[in-house]
Design a protein around this motif. Structure first.
Motif, PDB file in Angstrom:
ATOM      1  N   HIS A  31      35.027  42.405  41.335  1.00  0.00           N
ATOM      2  CA  HIS A  31      35.266  40.997  41.672  1.00  0.00           C
ATOM      3  C   HIS A  31      36.136  40.886  42.921  1.00  0.00           C
ATOM      4  O   HIS A  31      35.898  40.035  43.798  1.00  0.00           O
ATOM      5  CB  HIS A  31      35.933  40.299  40.487  1.00  0.00           C
ATOM      6  CG  HIS A  31      36.113  38.831  40.685  1.00  0.00           C
ATOM      7  ND1 HIS A  31      37.306  38.190  40.445  1.00  0.00           N
ATOM      8  CD2 HIS A  31      35.255  37.878  41.125  1.00  0.00           C
ATOM      9  CE1 HIS A  31      37.173  36.908  40.716  1.00  0.00           C
ATOM     10  NE2 HIS A  31      35.943  36.683  41.127  1.00  0.00           N
ATOM     11  N   SER A  32      37.131  41.765  43.031  1.00  0.00           N
ATOM     12  CA  SER A  32      37.974  41.773  44.219  1.00  0.00           C
ATOM     13  C   SER A  32      37.168  42.159  45.456  1.00  0.00           C
ATOM     14  O   SER A  32      37.361  41.585  46.535  1.00  0.00           O
ATOM     15  CB  SER A  32      39.146  42.741  44.024  1.00  0.00           C
ATOM     16  OG  SER A  32      39.997  42.739  45.148  1.00  0.00           O
ATOM     17  N   LYS A  48      36.879  44.089  37.322  1.00  0.00           N
ATOM     18  CA  LYS A  48      37.950  43.384  38.034  1.00  0.00           C
ATOM     19  C   LYS A  48      38.018  43.856  39.491  1.00  0.00           C
ATOM     20  O   LYS A  48      38.210  43.061  40.410  1.00  0.00           O
ATOM     21  CB  LYS A  48      39.290  43.586  37.330  1.00  0.00           C
ATOM     22  CG  LYS A  48      39.403  42.894  35.979  1.00  0.00           C
ATOM     23  CD  LYS A  48      40.795  43.008  35.418  1.00  0.00           C
ATOM     24  CE  LYS A  48      40.898  42.484  33.998  1.00  0.00           C
ATOM     25  NZ  LYS A  48      40.333  41.163  33.776  1.00  0.00           N
ATOM     26  N   GLN A  80      34.088  39.366  34.379  1.00  0.00           N
ATOM     27  CA  GLN A  80      35.162  40.332  34.565  1.00  0.00           C
ATOM     28  C   GLN A  80      36.403  40.017  33.738  1.00  0.00           C
ATOM     29  O   GLN A  80      37.255  40.876  33.527  1.00  0.00           O
ATOM     30  CB  GLN A  80      35.532  40.449  36.057  1.00  0.00           C
ATOM     31  CG  GLN A  80      35.953  39.147  36.712  1.00  0.00           C
ATOM     32  CD  GLN A  80      37.440  38.886  36.671  1.00  0.00           C
ATOM     33  OE1 GLN A  80      38.225  39.824  36.622  1.00  0.00           O
ATOM     34  NE2 GLN A  80      37.839  37.619  36.690  1.00  0.00           N
ATOM     35  N   ALA A  81      36.478  38.797  33.259  1.00  0.00           N
ATOM     36  CA  ALA A  81      37.618  38.409  32.426  1.00  0.00           C
ATOM     37  C   ALA A  81      37.481  38.902  30.993  1.00  0.00           C
ATOM     38  O   ALA A  81      38.476  38.981  30.268  1.00  0.00           O
ATOM     39  CB  ALA A  81      37.781  36.898  32.444  1.00  0.00           C
ATOM     40  N   ASN A  86      40.448  49.715  37.976  1.00  0.00           N
ATOM     41  CA  ASN A  86      40.414  48.316  37.557  1.00  0.00           C
ATOM     42  C   ASN A  86      41.767  47.633  37.694  1.00  0.00           C
ATOM     43  O   ASN A  86      41.862  46.410  37.586  1.00  0.00           O
ATOM     44  CB  ASN A  86      39.926  48.211  36.105  1.00  0.00           C
ATOM     45  CG  ASN A  86      38.790  47.224  35.954  1.00  0.00           C
ATOM     46  OD1 ASN A  86      38.334  46.625  36.929  1.00  0.00           O
ATOM     47  ND2 ASN A  86      38.322  47.046  34.733  1.00  0.00           N
ATOM     48  N   ARG A  87      42.811  48.423  37.934  1.00  0.00           N
ATOM     49  CA  ARG A  87      44.144  47.857  38.150  1.00  0.00           C
ATOM     50  C   ARG A  87      44.457  47.704  39.642  1.00  0.00           C
ATOM     51  O   ARG A  87      45.579  47.330  40.011  1.00  0.00           O
ATOM     52  CB  ARG A  87      45.198  48.737  37.475  1.00  0.00           C
ATOM     53  CG  ARG A  87      45.083  48.770  35.955  1.00  0.00           C
ATOM     54  CD  ARG A  87      46.278  49.473  35.316  1.00  0.00           C
ATOM     55  NE  ARG A  87      46.224  50.906  35.502  1.00  0.00           N
ATOM     56  CZ  ARG A  87      45.634  51.754  34.647  1.00  0.00           C
ATOM     57  NH1 ARG A  87      45.034  51.280  33.558  1.00  0.00           N
ATOM     58  NH2 ARG A  87      45.643  53.053  34.867  1.00  0.00           N
ATOM     59  N   PRO A 128      35.258  44.908  30.653  1.00  0.00           N
ATOM     60  CA  PRO A 128      35.974  45.758  31.611  1.00  0.00           C
ATOM     61  C   PRO A 128      35.086  46.495  32.600  1.00  0.00           C
ATOM     62  O   PRO A 128      35.496  46.733  33.738  1.00  0.00           O
ATOM     63  CB  PRO A 128      36.720  46.746  30.713  1.00  0.00           C
ATOM     64  CG  PRO A 128      35.933  46.778  29.445  1.00  0.00           C
ATOM     65  CD  PRO A 128      35.384  45.393  29.270  1.00  0.00           C
ATOM     66  N   SER A 129      33.866  46.868  32.196  1.00  0.00           N
ATOM     67  CA  SER A 129      33.039  47.681  33.089  1.00  0.00           C
ATOM     68  C   SER A 129      31.570  47.575  32.713  1.00  0.00           C
ATOM     69  O   SER A 129      31.219  47.132  31.613  1.00  0.00           O
ATOM     70  CB  SER A 129      33.467  49.153  33.030  1.00  0.00           C
ATOM     71  OG  SER A 129      33.145  49.717  31.764  1.00  0.00           O
ATOM     72  N   PRO A 139      32.734  36.270  38.081  1.00  0.00           N
ATOM     73  CA  PRO A 139      34.077  35.726  37.863  1.00  0.00           C
ATOM     74  C   PRO A 139      34.414  35.532  36.386  1.00  0.00           C
ATOM     75  O   PRO A 139      35.543  35.800  35.965  1.00  0.00           O
ATOM     76  CB  PRO A 139      34.035  34.393  38.617  1.00  0.00           C
ATOM     77  CG  PRO A 139      33.035  34.621  39.699  1.00  0.00           C
ATOM     78  CD  PRO A 139      31.973  35.485  39.070  1.00  0.00           C
ATOM     79  N   ARG A 189      43.138  46.346  43.715  1.00  0.00           N
ATOM     80  CA  ARG A 189      42.371  45.287  44.369  1.00  0.00           C
ATOM     81  C   ARG A 189      42.118  45.678  45.825  1.00  0.00           C
ATOM     82  O   ARG A 189      42.694  46.635  46.343  1.00  0.00           O
ATOM     83  CB  ARG A 189      43.145  43.955  44.308  1.00  0.00           C
ATOM     84  CG  ARG A 189      43.431  43.482  42.884  1.00  0.00           C
ATOM     85  CD  ARG A 189      42.168  43.122  42.131  1.00  0.00           C
ATOM     86  NE  ARG A 189      42.450  42.662  40.767  1.00  0.00           N
ATOM     87  CZ  ARG A 189      42.443  43.440  39.684  1.00  0.00           C
ATOM     88  NH1 ARG A 189      42.206  44.745  39.807  1.00  0.00           N
ATOM     89  NH2 ARG A 189      42.677  42.924  38.488  1.00  0.00           N
TER      90      ARG A 189
END
Length: 247
Positions: free
Chosen positions: A166-167, A163, A134-135, A62-63, A138-139, A131, A65
């Motif tokens: 989303h990427s 996240k 995801q803010a 998640n960190r 987390p999952s 969008p 992209r």
């Protein structure tokens, strides 16, 4: 960060024909290793990297992209290009998306594409709220190991990091937009029953690319992770035939 057993990258130096393979979203090299080993046995030089954030924990993923995942493949491609006369690229699911981007960026330096259930779009209405979702979330529950053959494990996460997902959707948009820039020979295998990526994804690929040399195979005995499924031996053999024909 420790790596899940079996998720390690694979590398083999063989002939001056190179093949770069990529696993899919939340998966690991475990899903592609039998294919990589088959190509190595056939004499090719093979690289199968572990994409950043994969094969460890979904929290780490998640960190990351899509640019991080692409950068590792791009580096591996450039290394192969230095040591080989020809370089082919292949991928499963999102791995197919990423190597298609390599073909768009590097043009004739890529000698051909080998794609298994590649992802360029997913018909899921839930993605419309991604969008915003995801803010704050987390999952969600995972969708991996879509394999018909019993006893198989692709080394994927039990959760989908949102996240990172989303990427990935941004990657789909970029690659789908530029599909006409793909002119290299393409061989694509897609499963008749796939519970992850819809048939419309391969249809989009075939409708938009500019390649004159295109081979399509429908897999009737496999689900999404076909590289570990009942049709895997067929994929491996037909990939060798494709590579030998073009090299």
């Amino acid at each position: 960060m420790s790596v899940i057993p079996g998720a390690e990258p694979f590398s083999h130096d063989g002939s001056r024909v190179g093949v770069l393979l990529s696993h899919g979203f939340t998966g690991s090299p475990k899903s592609m290793r039998p294919w990589a080993e088959h190509l190595a046995t056939a004499g090719f030089t093979v690289r199968l990297p572990r994409l950043p954030g994969h094969g460890t924990t979904w929290q780490e993923m998640n960190r990351t992209r899509w640019e991080d995942w692409y950068a590792v493949l791009d580096q591996a491609f450039l290394e192969l290009h230095e040591r080989c006369d020809q370089v082919f690229v292949g991928g499963l699911s999102m791995g197919g998306t990423l190597v298609t981007r390599l073909a768009q960026v590097h043009g004739p330096q890529v000698s051909g594409l080998l794609l298994v259930n590649p992802a360029y779009t997913v018909d899921d209405p839930r993605l419309r709220v991604l969008p915003a979702l995801q803010a704050v979330v987390p999952s969600l529950a995972g969708i991996g190991n879509d394999i018909k053959k019993p006893g198989q494990d692709e080394g994927c996460y039990s959760r989908i990091p949102l996240k990172a997902l989303h990427s990935q959707t941004k990657l789909w948009g970029i690659v789908a937009r530029d599909l006409a820039e793909v002119t290299q020979p393409v061989i694509v295998w897609h499963s008749a029953e796939d519970h992850v990526v819809p048939a419309s994804s391969t249809e989009l690929l075939l409708a938009r690319i500019s390649s004159a040399d295109v081979t399509e195979h429908v897999l009737h005995d496999s689900y999404h992770v076909a590289t570990l499924d009942n049709d895997a031996p067929r994929i491996f053999d037909e990939s060798v035939q494709f590579l030998e024909r073009l090299s």
